[in-house]
Design a protein around this motif. Structure first.
Motif, PDB file in Angstrom:
ATOM      1  N   GLN A  38      -4.844  -2.608  -6.064  1.00 32.48           N
ATOM      2  CA  GLN A  38      -3.933  -2.808  -4.939  1.00 32.48           C
ATOM      3  C   GLN A  38      -3.511  -4.262  -4.817  1.00 32.48           C
ATOM      4  O   GLN A  38      -2.353  -4.555  -4.478  1.00 32.48           O
ATOM      5  CB  GLN A  38      -4.596  -2.352  -3.636  1.00 32.48           C
ATOM      6  N   LYS A  72      -0.769  -4.757  -7.288  1.00 28.75           N
ATOM      7  CA  LYS A  72       0.477  -4.158  -6.807  1.00 28.75           C
ATOM      8  C   LYS A  72       1.094  -5.017  -5.705  1.00 28.75           C
ATOM      9  O   LYS A  72       2.330  -5.180  -5.647  1.00 28.75           O
ATOM     10  CB  LYS A  72       0.203  -2.745  -6.290  1.00 28.75           C
ATOM     11  N   GLU A 116       2.719  -8.049  -7.201  1.00 27.09           N
ATOM     12  CA  GLU A 116       3.988  -7.678  -7.833  1.00 27.09           C
ATOM     13  C   GLU A 116       5.063  -7.410  -6.780  1.00 27.09           C
ATOM     14  O   GLU A 116       6.236  -7.798  -6.950  1.00 27.09           O
ATOM     15  CB  GLU A 116       3.776  -6.430  -8.694  1.00 27.09           C
ATOM     16  N   ASN A 130       2.466  -2.686   0.926  1.00 27.12           N
ATOM     17  CA  ASN A 130       1.394  -3.058   0.003  1.00 27.12           C
ATOM     18  C   ASN A 130       0.392  -4.010   0.646  1.00 27.12           C
ATOM     19  O   ASN A 130      -0.826  -3.900   0.431  1.00 27.12           O
ATOM     20  CB  ASN A 130       1.974  -3.685  -1.266  1.00 27.12           C
TER      21      ASN A 130
END
Length: 335
Positions: free
Chosen positions: A133, A136, A139, A194
């Motif tokens: 996570q 992610k 990103e 996120n």
């Protein structure tokens, strides 16, 4: 004094770092290894004790020890060999006890390993989920920042070319700006999602890390306590073996106190005596004196009735008479 607890001293400012957790796990692995080493030590000591005990027993059975002694000392030696045999038996028993203690240590060690494995599986899964996570989220942040730059460039292009381009070109710039704003909104929303997901996972990981630290600290306390008690018990067993051996040796000492030098000597004399009269003294004999005494004795006339035989009896019958060969009624001629 500041209380030192696992849960308060094994964190890192790096969200993805497992340095604190790894340090605890490594320490627990070392502790488990130490328990295994003590377990192997007990097994090896048991082998030594068993071998020593068997050799003591064989020694008492095969090796003579004062086998020709007599009476009270003989009895003391018999007690001595019996007690040495008993010491050998107790060492064999100690070997069995040590093997049992080694087995208990192994059971304790494996039980802790099994309980730890459950916690480690949970922590490994949450570490993997957290790191995924986090990746992610990083990103999503990178994409969000790129969309911000794209939107800023689109706005600058509109302002910069407001009076320099045709109406159609200006419409294209506005379309591009609108698209960049829409992409920015999407990336911003995705980035926030996120971040929210990562925060939720971070809180979950933090709670699990705290519980794991508490569990590991409790387990380590139990291990240290068990190890200490096992070592204490081992020393007590060795001390008990020494006490039992000394009691057996004391039994031999008591039998030695009953040993009587006078009685053993008296017993030997009565059992093996050969006589109470010693040989007569050996005197000097002069050869010439011996010869002179012998000659004098031969020349002296024997006293009447001493030293010589009387005259032969006159036979009562002649040679032709059957009784001629008869002396005192005994015939020398067999008919």
């Amino acid at each position: 004094m500041k209380e030192t607890l696992f849960k308060g001293n094994f964190w890192s400012t790096d969200l993805t770092s497992t340095a604190g957790y790894d340090s605890i796990v490594q320490h627990l692995n070392d502790g488990r290894k130490n328990c295994k080493e003590f377990e192997d030590f007990l097994k090896e000591r048991a082998t030594i004790e068993e071998k020593y005990g068997k050799e003591l027993i064989n020694l008492t059975k095969k090796k003579p020890c004062g086998q020709t002694e007599l009476n009270t000392l003989k009895r003391a030696l018999e007690v001595f060999k019996q007690q040495v045999d008993g010491v050998g038996q107790s060492h064999i028993q100690l070997a069995q006890t040590l093997r049992e203690e080694a087995r208990k240590m192994e059971d304790f060690r494996e039980k802790q390993k099994l309980h730890r494995k459950k916690i480690e599986l949970v922590m490994d899964a949450i570490h993997k989920n957290r790191n995924l996570q986090y990746k992610k989220t990083v990103e999503a942040k990178r994409l969000y920042e790129q969309r911000c730059r794209d939107k800023d460039e689109a706005e600058q292009a509109v302002h910069r070319n407001a009076n320099l381009v045709t109406q159609k070109q200006q419409e294209k710039l506005f379309v591009k700006l609108a698209q960049s704003k829409s992409a920015l909104e999407d990336s911003d929303r995705q980035y926030q999602l996120n971040v929210g997901a990562l925060e939720k996972i971070r809180e979950e990981w933090q709670n699990e890390h705290t519980k794991a630290c508490e569990f590991f600290e409790t387990q380590e306390s139990e291990r240290i306590n068990y190890f200490r008690n096992a070592l204490w018990l081992h020393l007590n067993q060795l001390s008990q073996e020494c006490v039992q051996s000394d009691e057996r040796y004391e039994e031999t000492r008591r039998s030695l106190e009953m040993c009587s030098i006078e009685k053993d000597i008296e017993f030997f004399v009565n059992f093996r005596k050969t006589g109470s009269v010693p040989p007569a003294p050996v005197v000097y004999e002069n050869y010439y004196n011996t010869q002179r005494n012998a000659t004098t004795t031969r020349n002296q006339a024997p006293a009447p009735g001493k030293g010589r035989r009387g005259p032969l009896p006159i036979p009562a019958s002649g040679p032709g008479d059957p009784d001629y060969a008869t002396v005192d009624g005994y015939s020398l001629i067999h008919h």
